[in-house]
Scaffold this active site. Structure first.
Site, PDB file in Angstrom:
ATOM      1  N   LYS A  22       0.847  -1.214   0.000  1.00 33.89           N
ATOM      2  CA  LYS A  22       0.000   0.000   0.000  1.00 33.89           C
ATOM      3  C   LYS A  22       0.872   1.250   0.000  1.00 33.89           C
ATOM      4  O   LYS A  22       0.660   2.183  -0.781  1.00 33.89           O
ATOM      5  CB  LYS A  22      -0.895  -0.009   1.252  1.00 33.89           C
ATOM      6  CG  LYS A  22      -1.495   1.349   1.591  1.00 33.89           C
ATOM      7  CD  LYS A  22      -2.349   1.317   2.846  1.00 33.89           C
ATOM      8  CE  LYS A  22      -1.631   1.559   4.139  1.00 33.89           C
ATOM      9  NZ  LYS A  22      -1.343   2.953   4.479  1.00 33.89           N
ATOM     10  N   ASN A  23       1.865   1.274   0.895  1.00 34.06           N
ATOM     11  CA  ASN A  23       2.630   2.513   1.076  1.00 34.06           C
ATOM     12  C   ASN A  23       3.639   2.758  -0.043  1.00 34.06           C
ATOM     13  O   ASN A  23       4.187   3.856  -0.147  1.00 34.06           O
ATOM     14  CB  ASN A  23       3.312   2.519   2.445  1.00 34.06           C
ATOM     15  CG  ASN A  23       2.303   2.715   3.564  1.00 34.06           C
ATOM     16  OD1 ASN A  23       1.135   3.023   3.302  1.00 34.06           O
ATOM     17  ND2 ASN A  23       2.727   2.535   4.800  1.00 34.06           N
ATOM     18  N   ARG A  93      -4.847  10.806   4.817  1.00 33.49           N
ATOM     19  CA  ARG A  93      -3.775  11.750   5.022  1.00 33.49           C
ATOM     20  C   ARG A  93      -2.702  11.660   3.932  1.00 33.49           C
ATOM     21  O   ARG A  93      -2.105  12.641   3.529  1.00 33.49           O
ATOM     22  CB  ARG A  93      -3.155  11.430   6.383  1.00 33.49           C
ATOM     23  CG  ARG A  93      -2.786  12.594   7.139  1.00 33.49           C
ATOM     24  CD  ARG A  93      -1.786  12.272   8.201  1.00 33.49           C
ATOM     25  NE  ARG A  93      -0.899  13.403   8.321  1.00 33.49           N
ATOM     26  CZ  ARG A  93       0.158  13.574   7.597  1.00 33.49           C
ATOM     27  NH1 ARG A  93       0.524  12.680   6.721  1.00 33.49           N
ATOM     28  NH2 ARG A  93       0.886  14.664   7.746  1.00 33.49           N
ATOM     29  N   CYS A 117      -4.391  12.706  13.360  1.00 34.80           N
ATOM     30  CA  CYS A 117      -5.164  11.470  13.311  1.00 34.80           C
ATOM     31  C   CYS A 117      -4.876  10.682  14.575  1.00 34.80           C
ATOM     32  O   CYS A 117      -4.177  11.156  15.462  1.00 34.80           O
ATOM     33  CB  CYS A 117      -4.833  10.665  12.063  1.00 34.80           C
ATOM     34  SG  CYS A 117      -3.164  10.039  12.083  1.00 34.80           S
ATOM     35  N   ARG A 122       0.915  14.759  13.159  1.00 38.56           N
ATOM     36  CA  ARG A 122       1.276  14.558  11.752  1.00 38.56           C
ATOM     37  C   ARG A 122       1.386  15.863  10.945  1.00 38.56           C
ATOM     38  O   ARG A 122       0.632  16.089   9.980  1.00 38.56           O
ATOM     39  CB  ARG A 122       0.321  13.563  11.100  1.00 38.56           C
ATOM     40  CG  ARG A 122       0.175  12.314  11.956  1.00 38.56           C
ATOM     41  CD  ARG A 122      -0.387  11.164  11.237  1.00 38.56           C
ATOM     42  NE  ARG A 122       0.512  10.612  10.244  1.00 38.56           N
ATOM     43  CZ  ARG A 122       0.191   9.605   9.441  1.00 38.56           C
ATOM     44  NH1 ARG A 122      -0.995   9.066   9.510  1.00 38.56           N
ATOM     45  NH2 ARG A 122       1.062   9.153   8.573  1.00 38.56           N
ATOM     46  N   ASP A 310       5.026   0.796  12.061  1.00 36.90           N
ATOM     47  CA  ASP A 310       3.796   0.179  11.552  1.00 36.90           C
ATOM     48  C   ASP A 310       3.608  -1.265  12.036  1.00 36.90           C
ATOM     49  O   ASP A 310       2.577  -1.879  11.739  1.00 36.90           O
ATOM     50  CB  ASP A 310       3.771   0.220  10.014  1.00 36.90           C
ATOM     51  CG  ASP A 310       3.562   1.627   9.493  1.00 36.90           C
ATOM     52  OD1 ASP A 310       3.163   2.496  10.274  1.00 36.90           O
ATOM     53  OD2 ASP A 310       3.817   1.859   8.284  1.00 36.90           O
ATOM     54  N   VAL A 332       8.926   7.065  16.493  1.00 32.29           N
ATOM     55  CA  VAL A 332       8.524   7.704  15.228  1.00 32.29           C
ATOM     56  C   VAL A 332       7.237   8.499  15.427  1.00 32.29           C
ATOM     57  O   VAL A 332       7.156   9.670  15.031  1.00 32.29           O
ATOM     58  CB  VAL A 332       8.382   6.656  14.101  1.00 32.29           C
ATOM     59  CG1 VAL A 332       7.951   7.329  12.796  1.00 32.29           C
ATOM     60  CG2 VAL A 332       9.692   5.917  13.885  1.00 32.29           C
ATOM     61  N   ARG A 402      -8.517  -0.321   5.425  1.00 31.56           N
ATOM     62  CA  ARG A 402      -7.687   0.701   4.772  1.00 31.56           C
ATOM     63  C   ARG A 402      -6.358   0.103   4.308  1.00 31.56           C
ATOM     64  O   ARG A 402      -5.776   0.578   3.338  1.00 31.56           O
ATOM     65  CB  ARG A 402      -7.392   1.850   5.742  1.00 31.56           C
ATOM     66  CG  ARG A 402      -8.569   2.763   6.004  1.00 31.56           C
ATOM     67  CD  ARG A 402      -8.116   3.948   6.849  1.00 31.56           C
ATOM     68  NE  ARG A 402      -6.794   4.369   6.418  1.00 31.56           N
ATOM     69  CZ  ARG A 402      -5.792   4.703   7.225  1.00 31.56           C
ATOM     70  NH1 ARG A 402      -5.950   4.696   8.516  1.00 31.56           N
ATOM     71  NH2 ARG A 402      -4.632   5.058   6.740  1.00 31.56           N
TER      72      ARG A 402
HETATM   73  N1  EPU Z   1       6.975  14.699  10.653  1.00 36.01           N
HETATM   74  C1  EPU Z   1       7.181  16.025  10.948  1.00 36.01           C
HETATM   75  N2  EPU Z   1       7.038  16.934   9.933  1.00 36.01           N
HETATM   76  C2  EPU Z   1       6.726  16.574   8.668  1.00 36.01           C
HETATM   77  C3  EPU Z   1       6.528  15.206   8.377  1.00 36.01           C
HETATM   78  C4  EPU Z   1       6.657  14.295   9.390  1.00 36.01           C
HETATM   79  O1  EPU Z   1       7.481  16.390  12.094  1.00 36.01           O
HETATM   80  O2  EPU Z   1       6.629  17.437   7.793  1.00 36.01           O
HETATM   81  C5  EPU Z   1       7.103  13.696  11.725  1.00 36.01           C
HETATM   82  C6  EPU Z   1       5.819  12.901  11.944  1.00 36.01           C
HETATM   83  O3  EPU Z   1       4.913  13.587  12.778  1.00 36.01           O
HETATM   84  C7  EPU Z   1       6.351  11.621  12.560  1.00 36.01           C
HETATM   85  C8  EPU Z   1       7.677  11.432  11.821  1.00 36.01           C
HETATM   86  O4  EPU Z   1       8.032  12.716  11.313  1.00 36.01           O
HETATM   87  O5  EPU Z   1       6.602  11.810  13.919  1.00 36.01           O
HETATM   88  C9  EPU Z   1       7.636  10.443  10.677  1.00 36.01           C
HETATM   89  O6  EPU Z   1       6.524  10.709   9.833  1.00 36.01           O
HETATM   90  P1  EPU Z   1       6.534  10.426   8.274  1.00 36.01           P
HETATM   91  O7  EPU Z   1       6.402  11.715   7.547  1.00 36.01           O
HETATM   92  O8  EPU Z   1       7.699   9.555   7.919  1.00 36.01           O
HETATM   93  O9  EPU Z   1       5.184   9.616   8.069  1.00 36.01           O
HETATM   94  P2  EPU Z   1       4.319   9.615   6.743  1.00 36.01           P
HETATM   95  O10 EPU Z   1       5.199   9.738   5.580  1.00 36.01           O
HETATM   96  O11 EPU Z   1       3.183  10.540   6.879  1.00 36.01           O
HETATM   97  C10 EPU Z   1       4.457   7.034   6.270  1.00 36.01           C
HETATM   98  C11 EPU Z   1       3.495   5.885   6.192  1.00 36.01           C
HETATM   99  C12 EPU Z   1       3.005   5.560   7.598  1.00 36.01           C
HETATM  100  C13 EPU Z   1       4.220   5.204   8.448  1.00 36.01           C
HETATM  101  C14 EPU Z   1       5.216   6.352   8.439  1.00 36.01           C
HETATM  102  C15 EPU Z   1       6.498   6.051   9.192  1.00 36.01           C
HETATM  103  C16 EPU Z   1       2.457   6.079   4.038  1.00 36.01           C
HETATM  104  C17 EPU Z   1       1.254   6.330   3.247  1.00 36.01           C
HETATM  105  N3  EPU Z   1       2.370   6.233   5.348  1.00 36.01           N
HETATM  106  O12 EPU Z   1       3.725   8.132   6.803  1.00 36.01           O
HETATM  107  O13 EPU Z   1       2.172   4.413   7.453  1.00 36.01           O
HETATM  108  O14 EPU Z   1       3.803   4.949   9.768  1.00 36.01           O
HETATM  109  O15 EPU Z   1       5.563   6.689   7.079  1.00 36.01           O
HETATM  110  O16 EPU Z   1       7.109   4.920   8.668  1.00 36.01           O
HETATM  111  O17 EPU Z   1       3.487   5.706   3.491  1.00 36.01           O
HETATM  112  C18 EPU Z   1       0.403   2.986   7.994  1.00 36.01           C
HETATM  113  O18 EPU Z   1       0.589   2.403   6.912  1.00 36.01           O
HETATM  114  O19 EPU Z   1      -0.331   2.505   8.907  1.00 36.01           O
HETATM  115  C19 EPU Z   1       1.078   4.251   8.246  1.00 36.01           C
HETATM  116  C20 EPU Z   1       0.646   5.120   9.160  1.00 36.01           C
END
Ligand code: EPU
Length: 423
Positions: A22-23, A93, A117, A122, A310, A332, A402
């Protein structure tokens, strides 16, 4: 709203084919916006998050056709309206991953600002600052993030993407996608190294991008003027695979997983082996077996190649039945603990202390009605319910839909007893 009625304890035994990721599929489908024409992405799981992205791409003027064998065709010949409306973005998101490609291709973009969320606040500040360093100007308008590229387009830069919790996966995806069409060289430092980002980078290179350093925290991108449509198969879903590995361990069963890259899960494999779980690689995946309660251990989540956030909830369900005390530290998403209270309803003994949970192993879990709160928390409840004594009812199953394609249809043939019912 569907609920799961799960009878336990059961022992999982047999073979499961893991789906495409998915990701990986989400940002790769968004990347198709960069290349005018029709791209085909293969191995896309049939999940509600993917449906949201299909709807969103359709709203942009890029219809998505579902083909056979989990392939989708995205027609990005024209982008008629580079706007991600609240009504769609609030459903997922990860819709934010259209920001980079639309900015690069259209020179402007407007996307509803994603809210927090169940797993935390986030923010998207790092996405924004990375794209600003490529020359974009951002402002907020009626809850929407509005960005414009400078006259002459985005321009390559040296960009640091680290944040308080390490790098950002979708932030790296956005800046990487935008940089492929920026003038000159972009160097991304502290890029996310997750396999899903590696897959995205390989897909972009197939489209004609010039990305090097793939898989490392320093990505170098030489901008090109156009990208061309692609056919690409997404990598296996390491989180689905890891969930089933933990499923074999918690039910003291034996599962053969195919379409599974063990190399993408080494932190989890290493941890499970240290608890006494047998994991052997096979031609197309691995075999996982366990015949007793696991030992206790401590685990800390980190960005890749560390233990994935995850799988934290699912692993906590396993440790709830360990012999002794364990500590789980979440580095994380420090608030990602909605499953703690629900697992305690099933007679687990978990105590949250800030970003840590102290897990006192119990001899057995007892079935209970519980509430799914987010995707991975729900997976943890399904695992716990398969090991628990009695019939558990899991409410709000839409969370699990999801990210896991009809999980009951995968688990029932290998010994689970899960019934989906309308509440
Ligand atoms: N963060 C910031 N600022 C930003 C972006 C992120 O402070 O601009 C922080 C976040 O709040 C968090 C950390 O950095 O504490 C990591 O967040 P990240 O941006 O890596 O998460 P994401 O890209 O929004 C993806 C996956 C998530 C997975 C995370 C971490 C997708 C669609 N989502 O989210 O997957 O948990 O990376 O590996 O790829 C899931 O599949 O259940 C899921 C939540």
């Amino acid at each position: 709203m569907d609920v799961f009625r799960i009878q336990g304890p059961v022992q999982l035994k047999g073979h499961i084919q893991v789906n495409g990721s998915k990701n990986a599929a989400l940002p790769i489908m968004a990347a198709c916006l960069l290349a005018p024409g029709k791209s085909t992405i293969q191995g896309v799981p049939d999940l509600s998050d993917i449906t949201v992205l299909k709807d969103l791409l359709g709203e942009l003027g890029c219809p998505v056709t579902t083909l056979q064998d989990r392939s989708v065709q995205i027609d990005a010949t024209n982008i008629t309206r580079p706007v991600g409306d609240y009504e769609i973005v609030r459903r997922m998101r990860a819709s934010i991953c259209i920001l980079g490609p639309l900015l690069a291709r259209c020179g402007k973009v407007e996307v509803s600002m994603p809210g927090g969320c169940a797993i935390g606040d986030r923010p998207i500040n790092i996405h924004v600052s990375g794209l600003e360093q490529l020359g974009a100007k951002f402002h907020l308008e009626n809850g929407n993030v509005v960005a414009d590229a400078p006259k002459g387009g985005l321009k390559g830069a040296e960009i640091f993407l680290g944040g308080p919790f390490g790098s950002t996966v979708l932030g790296t995806a956005n800046v990487l996608m935008a940089a492929t069409l920026a003038r000159g060289i972009t160097v991304i430092e502290s890029a996310a190294c997750e396999p899903e980002i590696t897959d995205l980078a390989h897909c972009l290179n197939k489209m004609g991008a010039k990305i090097s350093g793939i898989g490392s925290p320093r990505l170098t991108i030489e901008g090109v003027s156009t990208l061309t449509p692609v056919t690409h198969r997404v990598i296996p879903d390491r989180i689905e695979a890891g969930t089933f590995m933990i499923g074999a361990a918690i039910t003291r069963g034996e599962l053969a997983l195919t379409n599974c890259h063990m190399g993408d899960l080494m932190a989890v494999v290493h941890k499970l082996r240290s608890l006494g779980v047998t994991i052997e690689s096979s031609d197309e995946g691995c075999c996982v077996a366990m015949d007793r309660h696991v030992a206790a251990t401590d685990v800390t989540t980190h960005p890749f190649p560390g233990f994935p956030t995850d799988l934290q909830a699912q692993f906590m369900a396993l440790l709830a039945l360990a012999e002794g005390n364990s500590v789980v530290i979440e580095k994380v998403f420090p608030d990602r603990f909605m499953h703690v209270a629900e697992l305690n309803r099933m007679a687990a003994n978990l105590r949250k202390e800030g970003p840590c949970v102290i897990v006192a192993g119990v001899k057995k879990l007892i079935a209970a009605p519980v509430m799914a709160s987010d995707l991975r928390a729900s997976a943890a409840l399904v695992l716990a319910a398969m090991a628990a004594h009695g019939t558990s009812v899991i409410n709000r199953v839409y969370h699990i839909d999801r990210g896991y394609e009809r999980i009951e249809e995968k688990l029932n043939p290998v010994g689970a007893n899960i019934v989906r019912e309308k509440a």
